[in-house]
Design an enzyme around this catalytic site. Sequence first.
Site, short mmCIF file in Angstrom:
data_model
loop_
_atom_site.label_atom_id
_atom_site.label_comp_id
_atom_site.label_asym_id
_atom_site.label_seq_id
_atom_site.Cartn_x
_atom_site.Cartn_y
_atom_site.Cartn_z
N TYR A 88 35.10 6.46 -41.27
CA TYR A 88 33.71 6.01 -41.23
C TYR A 88 33.68 4.48 -41.19
CZ TYR A 88 32.65 10.80 -42.68
OH TYR A 88 32.57 12.16 -42.75
N ASN A 109 24.38 15.21 -36.40
CA ASN A 109 24.86 15.43 -35.04
C ASN A 109 24.32 16.76 -34.52
OD1 ASN A 109 26.26 15.68 -32.69
ND2 ASN A 109 28.26 15.98 -33.65
N CYS A 117 32.40 14.95 -33.96
CA CYS A 117 32.14 14.28 -35.23
C CYS A 117 33.15 14.70 -36.30
CB CYS A 117 30.72 14.58 -35.71
SG CYS A 117 30.43 16.31 -36.01
N HIS A 118 33.83 15.82 -36.07
CA HIS A 118 34.84 16.28 -37.05
C HIS A 118 36.05 15.36 -37.08
CE1 HIS A 118 35.66 18.14 -33.14
NE2 HIS A 118 36.93 18.01 -33.44
N GLU A 143 43.66 21.19 -33.63
CA GLU A 143 43.87 20.15 -32.63
C GLU A 143 45.24 19.51 -32.78
OE1 GLU A 143 40.76 17.29 -32.32
OE2 GLU A 143 39.28 18.78 -31.72
#
Length: 153
Positions: A88, A109, A117-118, A143
């Site tokens: 952030y 979002n 946003c994750h 991912e």
Amino acid sequence: MIYIDGYYIGLIFKDGYLVENTIPLKCRLEGYSEEGEEIAELILKLYLAEIDDKKVRKKIKYKLLVPEFTKKVLDEVCNIRFGETKTYGEIAKKLKTSPRAVGRALNKNPLPLIIPCHRVVAKNGLGGYSYGVEEKAKILKREKDVLLRANKI
DNA sequence: AGATTGAGCGGCA
DNA sequence: TGCCGCTCAATCT
């Protein structure tokens, strides 16, 4: 709300543009509809880390119906590559604002997964996620696993 | 218009 | 480790 492969995915359209979606959920929320089945499929693939979000953003028509500041934050988040993360604070520094303001923007979002946003995490830990930090952790892990496997081969 | 609230961060003990 | 103060957009009152 679309149903595929055991998941329910909520979609909201406006003037032919996708303006809001949910992540794939285990239970249904509202009425069933056939509209946007292809889009729901893409979102499911995003959830399972089977496709790059950049491709999805190119493929589908979507619109961000959010305040100016929120839009700036979301645009910045789109630059984070598949499998990587930023904090952030890093986003805040780039936009000359505060980490809390960034978190606040991401909290709302409207297009989770499509806008990744994750991939924004706290400096010490994961941070939060509208669908629960467990979901955030799962998505990120998938991912990372994809990247690992690609590097090994 | 003013007060409160966060999906945060850095400093200090 | 834990607490405190800073921050600032959004959301109350």
